[in-house]
Design a protein around this motif. Sequence first.
Motif, mmCIF file in Angstrom:
data_model
loop_
_atom_site.group_PDB
_atom_site.id
_atom_site.type_symbol
_atom_site.label_atom_id
_atom_site.label_comp_id
_atom_site.label_asym_id
_atom_site.label_seq_id
_atom_site.Cartn_x
_atom_site.Cartn_y
_atom_site.Cartn_z
ATOM 1 N N ASP A 79 0.848 -1.190 0.000
ATOM 2 C CA ASP A 79 0.000 0.000 0.000
ATOM 3 C C ASP A 79 0.889 1.248 0.000
ATOM 4 O O ASP A 79 2.100 1.184 0.243
ATOM 5 C CB ASP A 79 -0.971 -0.001 1.182
ATOM 6 N N THR A 80 0.285 2.379 -0.287
ATOM 7 C CA THR A 80 1.024 3.635 -0.426
ATOM 8 C C THR A 80 1.821 3.977 0.820
ATOM 9 O O THR A 80 2.960 4.451 0.730
ATOM 10 C CB THR A 80 0.048 4.773 -0.765
ATOM 11 N N LEU A 81 1.267 3.733 1.996
ATOM 12 C CA LEU A 81 1.957 4.056 3.247
ATOM 13 C C LEU A 81 3.254 3.251 3.390
ATOM 14 O O LEU A 81 4.300 3.789 3.768
ATOM 15 C CB LEU A 81 1.041 3.823 4.446
ATOM 16 N N LYS A 82 3.199 1.949 3.087
ATOM 17 C CA LYS A 82 4.405 1.118 3.180
ATOM 18 C C LYS A 82 5.454 1.547 2.164
ATOM 19 O O LYS A 82 6.650 1.565 2.463
ATOM 20 C CB LYS A 82 4.060 -0.361 2.992
ATOM 21 N N VAL A 83 5.025 1.883 0.965
ATOM 22 C CA VAL A 83 5.965 2.338 -0.057
ATOM 23 C C VAL A 83 6.648 3.624 0.390
ATOM 24 O O VAL A 83 7.872 3.743 0.357
ATOM 25 C CB VAL A 83 5.267 2.540 -1.422
ATOM 26 N N LYS A 84 5.847 4.596 0.850
ATOM 27 C CA LYS A 84 6.417 5.881 1.274
ATOM 28 C C LYS A 84 7.354 5.705 2.456
ATOM 29 O O LYS A 84 8.420 6.326 2.517
ATOM 30 C CB LYS A 84 5.302 6.866 1.616
ATOM 31 N N SER A 85 6.979 4.866 3.391
ATOM 32 C CA SER A 85 7.792 4.622 4.572
ATOM 33 C C SER A 85 9.129 3.988 4.197
ATOM 34 O O SER A 85 10.200 4.449 4.624
ATOM 35 C CB SER A 85 7.011 3.717 5.539
ATOM 36 N N ALA A 86 9.092 2.935 3.396
ATOM 37 C CA ALA A 86 10.326 2.248 2.990
ATOM 38 C C ALA A 86 11.199 3.155 2.126
ATOM 39 O O ALA A 86 12.423 3.195 2.295
ATOM 40 C CB ALA A 86 9.987 0.952 2.249
ATOM 41 N N LEU A 87 10.588 3.898 1.224
ATOM 42 C CA LEU A 87 11.349 4.792 0.358
ATOM 43 C C LEU A 87 11.999 5.916 1.162
ATOM 44 O O LEU A 87 13.155 6.269 0.922
ATOM 45 C CB LEU A 87 10.449 5.370 -0.735
ATOM 46 N N SER A 88 11.290 6.459 2.127
ATOM 47 C CA SER A 88 11.846 7.512 2.967
ATOM 48 C C SER A 88 13.081 7.015 3.725
ATOM 49 O O SER A 88 14.126 7.672 3.747
ATOM 50 C CB SER A 88 10.781 8.025 3.949
ATOM 51 N N ARG A 89 12.971 5.819 4.325
ATOM 52 C CA ARG A 89 14.120 5.275 5.061
ATOM 53 C C ARG A 89 15.259 4.940 4.108
ATOM 54 O O ARG A 89 16.421 5.191 4.407
ATOM 55 C CB ARG A 89 13.701 4.036 5.851
ATOM 56 N N ALA A 90 14.937 4.383 2.947
ATOM 57 C CA ALA A 90 15.982 4.069 1.967
ATOM 58 C C ALA A 90 16.723 5.340 1.552
ATOM 59 O O ALA A 90 17.952 5.341 1.429
ATOM 60 C CB ALA A 90 15.375 3.374 0.747
ATOM 61 N N ASN A 91 15.995 6.416 1.362
ATOM 62 C CA ASN A 91 16.630 7.677 0.985
ATOM 63 C C ASN A 91 17.491 8.234 2.116
ATOM 64 O O ASN A 91 18.557 8.818 1.852
ATOM 65 C CB ASN A 91 15.586 8.699 0.541
ATOM 66 N N GLN A 92 17.066 8.055 3.365
ATOM 67 C CA GLN A 92 17.895 8.483 4.503
ATOM 68 C C GLN A 92 19.215 7.712 4.513
ATOM 69 O O GLN A 92 20.289 8.295 4.709
ATOM 70 C CB GLN A 92 17.154 8.252 5.823
ATOM 71 N N ILE A 93 19.123 6.417 4.313
ATOM 72 C CA ILE A 93 20.326 5.579 4.288
ATOM 73 C C ILE A 93 21.209 5.974 3.111
ATOM 74 O O ILE A 93 22.425 6.128 3.242
ATOM 75 C CB ILE A 93 19.952 4.083 4.226
ATOM 76 N N LEU A 94 20.589 6.175 1.949
ATOM 77 C CA LEU A 94 21.341 6.553 0.756
ATOM 78 C C LEU A 94 22.062 7.878 0.962
ATOM 79 O O LEU A 94 23.234 8.016 0.590
ATOM 80 C CB LEU A 94 20.414 6.631 -0.454
ATOM 81 N N ASP A 95 21.387 8.861 1.550
ATOM 82 C CA ASP A 95 22.030 10.156 1.794
ATOM 83 C C ASP A 95 23.304 9.985 2.607
ATOM 84 O O ASP A 95 24.345 10.569 2.294
ATOM 85 C CB ASP A 95 21.075 11.112 2.513
ATOM 86 N N ARG A 96 23.238 9.165 3.643
ATOM 87 C CA ARG A 96 24.414 8.927 4.489
ATOM 88 C C ARG A 96 25.511 8.195 3.705
ATOM 89 O O ARG A 96 26.689 8.548 3.781
ATOM 90 C CB ARG A 96 24.014 8.122 5.730
ATOM 91 N N VAL A 97 25.129 7.195 2.936
ATOM 92 C CA VAL A 97 26.097 6.433 2.150
ATOM 93 C C VAL A 97 26.796 7.330 1.140
ATOM 94 O O VAL A 97 28.018 7.271 0.974
ATOM 95 C CB VAL A 97 25.406 5.247 1.435
ATOM 96 N N LEU A 98 26.046 8.185 0.468
ATOM 97 C CA LEU A 98 26.650 9.041 -0.553
ATOM 98 C C LEU A 98 27.567 10.095 0.065
ATOM 99 O O LEU A 98 28.521 10.535 -0.581
ATOM 100 C CB LEU A 98 25.565 9.685 -1.414
ATOM 101 N N GLN A 99 27.314 10.472 1.315
ATOM 102 C CA GLN A 99 28.250 11.355 2.026
ATOM 103 C C GLN A 99 29.583 10.643 2.244
ATOM 104 O O GLN A 99 30.644 11.259 2.163
ATOM 105 C CB GLN A 99 27.676 11.782 3.380
ATOM 106 N N LEU A 100 29.507 9.349 2.518
ATOM 107 C CA LEU A 100 30.714 8.563 2.767
ATOM 108 C C LEU A 100 31.385 8.085 1.487
ATOM 109 O O LEU A 100 32.534 7.641 1.518
ATOM 110 C CB LEU A 100 30.372 7.350 3.645
ATOM 111 N N ASP A 101 30.681 8.141 0.379
ATOM 112 C CA ASP A 101 31.195 7.648 -0.902
ATOM 113 C C ASP A 101 31.013 8.724 -1.980
ATOM 114 O O ASP A 101 30.219 8.566 -2.904
ATOM 115 C CB ASP A 101 30.456 6.361 -1.283
ATOM 116 N N PRO A 102 31.758 9.823 -1.874
ATOM 117 C CA PRO A 102 31.552 10.929 -2.809
ATOM 118 C C PRO A 102 31.889 10.599 -4.259
ATOM 119 O O PRO A 102 31.367 11.236 -5.169
ATOM 120 C CB PRO A 102 32.468 12.037 -2.274
#
Length: 159
Positions: free
Chosen positions: A19-42
């Motif tokens: 459902d939309t809520l699960k997609v938004k929730s998982a995508l939001s967390r994935a983007n948080q993780i990605l932001d941190r990873v990309l800071q560490l891997d410029p």
Amino acid sequence: EAAVLFNSLGFVAVLGALDTLKVKSALSRANQILDRVLQLDPIRMGNRGPRRYSFGALSPTHHLVHLPEWSQLLDVDAVNAVLHDIYPDGFFAVGGGGDLVLEDTSTYQSLHLDIGGPSIHEMKEPPGIAVNFLLEDLECTDGPTRVVAGTHRLPGAAR
């Protein structure tokens, strides 16, 4: 019907499983993780090749099911229905990582299960199934997951 399709083609696509809520929730967390990873891997070396990342490899536990946004993906009614068709005697979840590929990536990794033992292509029953969730819309030009029907079986393998 799902079990017949899976055994014949090697995959099943379940539209609208989340459902939309699960997609938004998982995508939001994935983007948080990605932001941190990309800071560490410029320079975007990735941990699975250039511009490619395994979420599981980002955690000392090799999965992310300790996060609520990931653990919610382990109990999805539409997916469970398909898995019950394929495994009528029961099944269990192992792991929960996921993969992320940045735009302009020229390499890919074939779909696979990280399991050892005899060739899984020669087994009558699949020893495991990878369940993937698409969290964003993709076009063919985005290089989405490529699934080729029938490649789960080698010529002459048990059916």
